[in-house]
Design a protein around this motif. Structure first.
Motif, PDB file in Angstrom:
ATOM      1  N   GLY A   7      51.334   5.795  57.956  1.00 41.10           N
ATOM      2  CA  GLY A   7      51.785   7.100  58.428  1.00 41.10           C
ATOM      3  C   GLY A   7      52.628   6.958  59.682  1.00 41.10           C
ATOM      4  N   LEU A   8      52.171   6.138  60.610  1.00 46.48           N
ATOM      5  CA  LEU A   8      52.908   5.922  61.844  1.00 46.48           C
ATOM      6  C   LEU A   8      54.262   5.287  61.544  1.00 46.48           C
ATOM      7  CD1 LEU A   8      52.723   6.018  64.970  1.00 46.48           C
ATOM      8  CD2 LEU A   8      51.944   3.664  64.876  1.00 46.48           C
ATOM      9  N   ARG A   9      54.234   4.296  60.639  1.00 42.71           N
ATOM     10  CA  ARG A   9      55.461   3.582  60.302  1.00 42.71           C
ATOM     11  C   ARG A   9      56.478   4.543  59.667  1.00 42.71           C
ATOM     12  NH1 ARG A   9      58.427   0.205  57.059  1.00 42.71           N
ATOM     13  NH2 ARG A   9      57.768   1.381  55.238  1.00 42.71           N
ATOM     14  N   MET A  10      56.021   5.288  58.647  1.00 41.84           N
ATOM     15  CA  MET A  10      56.941   6.185  57.939  1.00 41.84           C
ATOM     16  C   MET A  10      57.418   7.309  58.857  1.00 41.84           C
ATOM     17  SD  MET A  10      57.736   5.169  55.055  1.00 41.84           S
ATOM     18  CE  MET A  10      58.388   6.576  54.156  1.00 41.84           C
ATOM     19  N   GLY A  11      56.523   7.818  59.697  1.00 42.51           N
ATOM     20  CA  GLY A  11      56.897   8.893  60.615  1.00 42.51           C
ATOM     21  C   GLY A  11      58.015   8.457  61.540  1.00 42.51           C
ATOM     22  N   LEU A  12      57.843   7.286  62.147  1.00 37.48           N
ATOM     23  CA  LEU A  12      58.878   6.780  63.051  1.00 37.48           C
ATOM     24  C   LEU A  12      60.163   6.500  62.294  1.00 37.48           C
ATOM     25  CD1 LEU A  12      56.895   4.341  65.376  1.00 37.48           C
ATOM     26  CD2 LEU A  12      57.908   6.552  65.959  1.00 37.48           C
ATOM     27  N   PHE A  13      60.003   5.933  61.085  1.00 30.81           N
ATOM     28  CA  PHE A  13      61.160   5.543  60.292  1.00 30.81           C
ATOM     29  C   PHE A  13      62.016   6.767  59.942  1.00 30.81           C
ATOM     30  CE2 PHE A  13      63.234   4.107  56.358  1.00 30.81           C
ATOM     31  CZ  PHE A  13      63.717   2.884  56.790  1.00 30.81           C
ATOM     32  N   MET A  14      61.352   7.830  59.472  1.00 28.81           N
ATOM     33  CA  MET A  14      62.086   9.023  59.047  1.00 28.81           C
ATOM     34  C   MET A  14      62.685   9.765  60.243  1.00 28.81           C
ATOM     35  SD  MET A  14      62.241   9.099  55.934  1.00 28.81           S
ATOM     36  CE  MET A  14      61.554   8.251  54.537  1.00 28.81           C
ATOM     37  N   SER A  15      61.948   9.817  61.366  1.00 31.11           N
ATOM     38  CA  SER A  15      62.502  10.496  62.537  1.00 31.11           C
ATOM     39  C   SER A  15      63.733   9.748  63.031  1.00 31.11           C
ATOM     40  CB  SER A  15      61.491  10.576  63.669  1.00 31.11           C
ATOM     41  OG  SER A  15      60.232  10.861  63.166  1.00 31.11           O
ATOM     42  N   LEU A  16      63.643   8.402  63.029  1.00 30.99           N
ATOM     43  CA  LEU A  16      64.791   7.615  63.476  1.00 30.99           C
ATOM     44  C   LEU A  16      65.987   7.867  62.563  1.00 30.99           C
ATOM     45  CD1 LEU A  16      63.583   4.075  64.567  1.00 30.99           C
ATOM     46  CD2 LEU A  16      64.869   5.737  65.888  1.00 30.99           C
ATOM     47  N   ARG A  17      65.713   7.950  61.258  1.00 33.11           N
ATOM     48  CA  ARG A  17      66.802   8.185  60.311  1.00 33.11           C
ATOM     49  C   ARG A  17      67.541   9.480  60.670  1.00 33.11           C
ATOM     50  NH1 ARG A  17      65.706   8.645  53.874  1.00 33.11           N
ATOM     51  NH2 ARG A  17      65.692   6.377  53.901  1.00 33.11           N
ATOM     52  N   LEU A  18      66.758  10.530  60.952  1.00 26.82           N
ATOM     53  CA  LEU A  18      67.371  11.808  61.324  1.00 26.82           C
ATOM     54  C   LEU A  18      68.175  11.686  62.616  1.00 26.82           C
ATOM     55  CD1 LEU A  18      64.622  14.464  60.624  1.00 26.82           C
ATOM     56  CD2 LEU A  18      66.914  14.399  59.693  1.00 26.82           C
TER      57      LEU A  18
END
Lengths: 264, 185
Positions: free
Chosen positions: A106-117
């Motif tokens: 969850g932490l990994r995907m959360g950071l990943f998607m926010s960074l993408r945005l």
């Protein structure tokens, strides 16, 4: 209601990025968007961050302007982060409190998607920060030319946008004037429910529209008098011209982005 | 195709009006969305010139919004749905351009255009949540509830303002190629 409006985001600077052909910048943005969706690891983002950094440095745009363009999206970015934190499952439990649980994935995907945005928004806003709307319109017309064969009137589209860009400040000033005049007569634009508001805007909109279409009439006459007859065979005072640096930037960005997208 | 100069200049001016109205926040939503009248010039011109030019005007407006506000594209498909497509469908209001004397059809025209735009935003929301939200969440629910917060009031206010404006503007605004030659008298 209509005070301190800034239309467009263009900031004039004397920089390498500003001097590039608008068509090249639009194409690089498209490559960038494609690449960002191909990447699925943080190492890829490292290379992308480097790419953004180089562009920002070359554009001489202050970082605060880019942060400013991210600000309206704070809600969406934090929403993405939070939803992933608490809902994506997998890996070790990092934090737990009653029914709330954060797991590694969850932490990994959360950071990943926010960074993408954040990356997407900061890079696309660089386009509008470094290219004037008029230059973008010209670039767009030239890029859309091939689509004329399937019935998209590229010249008309660009002509309409140029007319609009020319008349936005004029009509805005007019709208402000009408608003002041009607306020002096006791009009109230600020309060009331939806229906009252719709009604209260009529004394602003009717004169605004009538004046605007009178201007359109004058404009058509002026264009006709100058023998404007559409895009066919029309020449330009400042024609877009690709020079060596445009080709180099396009080739380098393409190779860099596509290899980052494919290999990382 | 011969370029119709009067049409081009009117569509250009309508584009400017739509951009200005998009900055005029009629109603501010608590969670940040806002209601504007940006659709009204597109509806009016679609009713004046017909649906084909209406779609063209809406499409151009969507492209222009990307160029002016360039930071709302998070996904290619989402960007296309949220801007060019969402505004192009407004032009379909022009299907009713021969019936504007009847209030019922004007309401229907705005409802059709606005409703289709609503659908485009819902689809783009689904694309967005599909790309960014975790698997297993229901993107349709999120998207519909988020988009209805501003689209429903915006459609209502656009219906009202379009009706009021049609009453306010003279009737020959909708007679293309000025059949009445008032100036000659």
């Amino acid at each position: 209601m209509l005070d301190d409006i800034i239309i467009g985001q263009y900031i004039e600077r004397d920089s390498f990025i500003h001097s590039l052909d608008p068509r090249i910048k639009i194409l690089v943005i498209i490559f960038f968007i494609i690449t960002i969706f191909l990447i699925n690891a943080f190492t890829g983002y490292l290379f992308l961050a480097f790419f953004i950094l180089v562009t920002v440095l070359l554009s001489k745009i202050k970082v605060k302007y880019i942060i400013k363009s991210i600000r309206p999206l704070i809600f969406i970015i934090s929403f993405t982060l939070i939803v992933h934190l608490f809902m994506t499952r997998g890996g070790q439990i990092i934090w737990e409190w009653r029914f709330l649980k954060i797991e590694e994935e969850g932490l990994r995907m959360g950071l990943f998607m926010s960074l993408r945005l954040i990356f997407l928004v900061s890079y696309t806003s660089l386009l509008t920060l470094t290219t004037s709307p008029l230059a973008l319109t010209d670039g767009l017309e030239s890029l859309l030319k091939p689509f004329e064969k399937i019935g998209l009137p590229a010249h008309e589209l660009a002509m309409m946008m140029s007319i609009a860009l020319r008349f936005i400040p004029t009509l805005l000033e007019e709208a402000q004037k009408i608003m002041k005049a009607q306020k002096a007569r006791g009009a109230d634009f600020e309060s009331g429910n939806l229906i009252n508001k719709a009604k209260s805007l009529i004394p602003l909109l009717v004169p605004l529209f009538v004046n605007a279409f009178r201007r359109a009439d004058d404009l058509a006459l002026a264009m006709e008098a100058r023998c404007y007859r559409g895009g066919e065979g029309r020449s330009r005072m400042n024609a877009l011209l690709l020079v060596n640096k445009d080709y180099i930037v396009l080739a380098l960005s393409f190779v860099y982005l596509i290899s980052v997208g494919i290999f990382l | 195709m011969k370029t119709n100069i009067k049409k081009i200049s009117e569509l250009g001016i309508a584009l400017a009006l739509a951009v200005i109205l998009s900055y005029l926040r009629v109603y501010q939503m608590p969670q940040g969305g806002s209601v504007s009248l940006e659709m009204v010039p597109i509806f009016l011109l679609a009713l004046r010139w017909g649906w084909k030019d209406g779609i063209f005007l809406g499409f151009t407006y969507g492209v222009m919004q990307i160029l002016l506000k360039g930071n709302n594209v998070y996904h290619l498909l989402q960007g296309i749905l949220d801007y060019p497509v969402a505004f192009a469908v407004l032009g379909l209001a022009g299907l009713f351009n021969t019936k504007i004397k009847n209030k019922f059809f004007v309401v229907l025209a705005v409802l059709l255009g606005g409703g289709l735009r609503f659908i485009a935003h819902i689809l783009s929301g689904v694309v967005f949540f599909g790309a960014y939200a975790p698997e297993g969440s229901n993107p349709w629910m999120y998207s519909i509830s988020y988009n209805s917060t501003y689209m429903i009031p915006e459609i209502i206010i656009s219906i009202l303002v379009t009706l009021f404006l049609l009453k306010g503007l003279s009737e020959d605004f909708f007679v293309v190629e000025g059949v009445k030659a008032v100036d000659n008298e």
